[in-house]
Design an enzyme around this catalytic site. Structure first.
Site, PDB file in Angstrom:
ATOM      1  N   ILE A   1       0.837  -1.194   0.000  1.00 62.96           N
ATOM      2  CA  ILE A   1       0.000   0.000   0.000  1.00 62.96           C
ATOM      3  C   ILE A   1       0.876   1.250   0.000  1.00 62.96           C
ATOM      4  O   ILE A   1       0.422   2.356   0.235  1.00 62.96           O
ATOM      5  CB  ILE A   1      -0.991  -0.019   1.174  1.00 62.96           C
ATOM      6  CG1 ILE A   1      -2.183   0.889   0.883  1.00 62.96           C
ATOM      7  CG2 ILE A   1      -0.317   0.304   2.498  1.00 62.96           C
ATOM      8  CD1 ILE A   1      -3.369   0.663   1.794  1.00 62.96           C
ATOM      9  N   TRP A   2       2.174   1.045  -0.258  1.00 59.82           N
ATOM     10  CA  TRP A   2       3.132   2.128  -0.474  1.00 59.82           C
ATOM     11  C   TRP A   2       3.381   2.988   0.769  1.00 59.82           C
ATOM     12  O   TRP A   2       3.772   4.134   0.651  1.00 59.82           O
ATOM     13  CB  TRP A   2       2.692   3.016  -1.645  1.00 59.82           C
ATOM     14  CG  TRP A   2       2.511   2.238  -2.902  1.00 59.82           C
ATOM     15  CD1 TRP A   2       3.481   1.890  -3.801  1.00 59.82           C
ATOM     16  CD2 TRP A   2       1.300   1.678  -3.404  1.00 59.82           C
ATOM     17  NE1 TRP A   2       2.943   1.147  -4.822  1.00 59.82           N
ATOM     18  CE2 TRP A   2       1.606   1.018  -4.604  1.00 59.82           C
ATOM     19  CE3 TRP A   2      -0.036   1.673  -2.940  1.00 59.82           C
ATOM     20  CZ2 TRP A   2       0.643   0.347  -5.362  1.00 59.82           C
ATOM     21  CZ3 TRP A   2      -1.002   1.012  -3.707  1.00 59.82           C
ATOM     22  CH2 TRP A   2      -0.658   0.365  -4.895  1.00 59.82           C
ATOM     23  N   HIS A   3       3.180   2.412   1.928  1.00 60.61           N
ATOM     24  CA  HIS A   3       3.425   3.158   3.164  1.00 60.61           C
ATOM     25  C   HIS A   3       4.774   2.731   3.744  1.00 60.61           C
ATOM     26  O   HIS A   3       4.868   2.236   4.870  1.00 60.61           O
ATOM     27  CB  HIS A   3       2.284   2.923   4.169  1.00 60.61           C
ATOM     28  CG  HIS A   3       0.960   3.436   3.693  1.00 60.61           C
ATOM     29  ND1 HIS A   3      -0.220   3.218   4.387  1.00 60.61           N
ATOM     30  CD2 HIS A   3       0.621   4.158   2.600  1.00 60.61           C
ATOM     31  CE1 HIS A   3      -1.222   3.779   3.733  1.00 60.61           C
ATOM     32  NE2 HIS A   3      -0.731   4.352   2.638  1.00 60.61           N
ATOM     33  N   TYR A   4       5.834   2.958   2.970  1.00 61.62           N
ATOM     34  CA  TYR A   4       7.182   2.585   3.387  1.00 61.62           C
ATOM     35  C   TYR A   4       7.644   3.467   4.542  1.00 61.62           C
ATOM     36  O   TYR A   4       7.336   4.651   4.602  1.00 61.62           O
ATOM     37  CB  TYR A   4       8.176   2.753   2.235  1.00 61.62           C
ATOM     38  CG  TYR A   4       7.687   2.289   0.888  1.00 61.62           C
ATOM     39  CD1 TYR A   4       7.157   1.015   0.725  1.00 61.62           C
ATOM     40  CD2 TYR A   4       7.768   3.125  -0.216  1.00 61.62           C
ATOM     41  CE1 TYR A   4       6.714   0.594  -0.513  1.00 61.62           C
ATOM     42  CE2 TYR A   4       7.332   2.711  -1.463  1.00 61.62           C
ATOM     43  CZ  TYR A   4       6.793   1.440  -1.607  1.00 61.62           C
ATOM     44  OH  TYR A   4       6.354   1.028  -2.835  1.00 61.62           O
ATOM     45  N   HIS A   5       8.437   2.907   5.421  1.00 65.40           N
ATOM     46  CA  HIS A   5       9.021   3.689   6.508  1.00 65.40           C
ATOM     47  C   HIS A   5      10.235   2.958   7.062  1.00 65.40           C
ATOM     48  O   HIS A   5      10.445   1.781   6.805  1.00 65.40           O
ATOM     49  CB  HIS A   5       7.995   3.952   7.613  1.00 65.40           C
ATOM     50  CG  HIS A   5       7.317   2.719   8.134  1.00 65.40           C
ATOM     51  ND1 HIS A   5       6.321   2.066   7.441  1.00 65.40           N
ATOM     52  CD2 HIS A   5       7.483   2.016   9.269  1.00 65.40           C
ATOM     53  CE1 HIS A   5       5.900   1.019   8.134  1.00 65.40           C
ATOM     54  NE2 HIS A   5       6.600   0.962   9.241  1.00 65.40           N
TER      55      HIS A   5
END
Length: 535
Positions: free
Chosen positions: A474-478
């Site tokens: 969901i492209w919520h990289y961290h």
């Protein structure tokens, strides 16, 4: 490596990933080129994404700021500006695409923003703040955080006009116990809510670049687009190495390298806002990272920092596709169910998904290859425990690094996913959602057909297997430059001077249901703190 790249999977990416300046952006923009004469920069910001734009707009109120972005302008691009075209960016693989594709070592297709505005120019637009608990753990000042959120919201956030699928899904979540009904709010609250969106009521996207349009002092800000930073320059002093400039190359490639510097004798800084992939990558390319890895690539080691690139995470996404007997509105994410099971439920609808066929009977339809018509239920988990790593493969900053997220490898993450699937099953079967569900097709049928459509011929109704076999991004990289490990609480890189990192790479966990609001807020928050500290 298990590669999940079916046409259906590629279009799933398109589903989720998804003006004009009062003064034209070109009033203070250069399209690459030789900027060697710009020696009076108080701050150089690398990366014009969610954090970089808000930070540059803030610092330009007092200081000379250079903002450098590897992509182009979002303005005048209908695939960015118009909601109905957002799928196109993720499917474009050219070198000039606003979305740079990469495949993780897990075999999952991913995307990185490559445009002014960053991923706010290509995402699904949902806008929601972090929880007060998250803010407290981060050690942020709540008053300044709220002020900074409002500063962002005055420009880019809107209350959506609720689509019919979204409304039925919201009522269904409340019916099955995801309560209370919190109505419309930007706040992160347990229950079901309508969140904000960066699409206005005409379906026009507003990105972090709009913060420059509305807030930047154009006399103090220079924006260079289509320029890739290759390294940060350091000089030695009596204690720590100190950043003093950058080297970048423009559209003509390696034949045109340019250097720009901080103001001589000033107290300025290089601030890296290149995202959870780009920031650790650039630190390592500049000599800050694991010594053995850097030496292997012939990079001069400035600081042996083994934690750079480590502890990265991506929030796993699992989607369920539900065919509808009733017409549905086109909608991106508008509603979020925030559950006590540490899972978030969202939805989309009415989107054309080329390559998808429903592998089950449809009433009054003799074909089993009907183009999908309906919507998606999407589940993601709170505070991912599974961790991965990022490693350089080459010294070319245009190349994607080697990234592994280890999706759902932690049993806690898998448990949360299963809980989310159970909530989705109940919501699909709820009375509130009945008009969008064929009576003869059970919720479990939709799970099975979804898995089969993603090249899982032996799909079962086991939620554990479903979670593992259909996991996506969901492209919520961290992570990768986490606070207290790589940077301190002021986002200064530990062990070097005049260098900060301000973006999602500093987060231990992804904030709220969707991080873009908090990343934009963070740029403003850090900028205000810098202004206060340098009075």
């Amino acid at each position: 490596m298990r590669l999940r790249l079916s046409s259906f999977r590629c279009c799933l990416l398109g589903i989720f990933y998804f003006v004009g300046f009062c003064h034209s952006i070109r009033d203070f923009e250069e399209q690459g080129g030789n900027s060697g004469g710009m020696l009076e920069n108080d701050y150089i910001i690398v990366g014009g994404g969610a954090a970089g734009c808000s930070l540059a707009a803030t610092l330009s109120q007092k200081y000379r700021v250079l903002l450098i972005e590897r992509g182009g302008s979002p303005y005048g691009n209908p695939n960015i500006e118009n909601m109905e075209n957002f799928v196109n960016n993720l499917l474009e693989t050219s070198v000039s695409s606003p979305s740079q594709v990469f495949i993780s070592e897990d075999g999952v297709l991913n995307n990185r923003g490559r445009v002014l505005g960053g991923s706010t120019a290509i995402n699904a637009g949902f806008y929601s703040r972090a929880s007060t608990e998250y803010i407290a753990r981060a050690g942020w000042n709540l008053g300044l955080v709220n002020e900074s959120y409002r500063w962002v919201e005055d420009v880019v956030a809107y209350e959506p006009v609720l689509a019919n699928w979204q409304s039925a899904m919201m009522d269904g979540l409340i019916e099955v116990g995801v309560t209370p009904d919190n109505g419309f709010t930007y706040q992160h609250m347990y229950g079901t809510k309508v969140g904000g969106t960066i699409f206005d009521q005409n379906g026009t996207r507003h990105t972090a670049a709009d913060l420059l349009r509305n807030y930047a002092d154009h006399q103090r800000l220079t924006v260079i687009l289509n320029a890739t930073v290759t390294e940060i320059l350091f000089r030695s002093n009596n204690e720590n190495p100190s950043a003093y400039g950058i080297v970048y190359r423009d559209l003509t490639g390696a034949r045109s390298n340019h250097s720009v510097y901080l103001k001589e004798g000033g107290k300025g800084e290089i601030i890296v806002c290149a995202g959870a992939i780009g920031s650790p990558q650039l630190l390592m390319l500049s000599g800050i990272g694991p010594k053995k890895q850097l030496e292997k690539l012939g990079i001069n080691v400035i600081l042996d920092q083994p934690i750079v690139g480590q502890n990265i995470s991506d929030v796993p996404m699992n989607a369920v596709f539900v065919p509808s007997p009733s017409p549905v509105d086109v909608s991106l994410v508008q509603v979020a169910g925030i559950t006590h099971q540490d899972t978030y439920i969202e939805a989309l609808s009415g989107l054309y998904i080329p390559g998808y066929t429903y592998d089950g009977p449809l009433p009054n339809n003799n074909s089993t290859s009907a183009t999908f018509s309906g919507g998606l239920f999407v589940e993601k988990i709170k505070e991912v425990k599974s961790r991965g790593s990022l490693e350089l493969l080459t010294i070319n900053p245009d190349d994607n690094p080697k990234v592994r997220y280890n999706y759902l490898s932690n049993p806690s993450d898998l448990r949360k996913c299963v809980e989310g699937m159970r909530i989705i099953e109940k919501t699909i079967e709820s009375k509130s959602f009945a008009r969008f569900k064929y009576p003869s097709i059970s919720a479990l049928d939709t799970f099975k057909s979804t898995a089969m459509a993603q090249n899982n011929p032996n799909a079962t109704t086991s939620f554990q297997k479903f979670c593992k076999e259909t996991v996506s991004t969901i492209w919520h990289y961290h992570g990768g430059c986490e606070v207290d490990h790589v940077v301190d609480r002021d986002y200064k890189v530990i062990g070097v001077d005049a260098l900060r990192v301000v973006d999602g790479s500093t987060f231990h966990f992804s904030p709220g249901t969707n991080p873009q609001a908090t990343v934009m807020m963070l740029g403003r928050y850090v900028g205000v703190n810098i202004l206060q500290q340098t009075k």
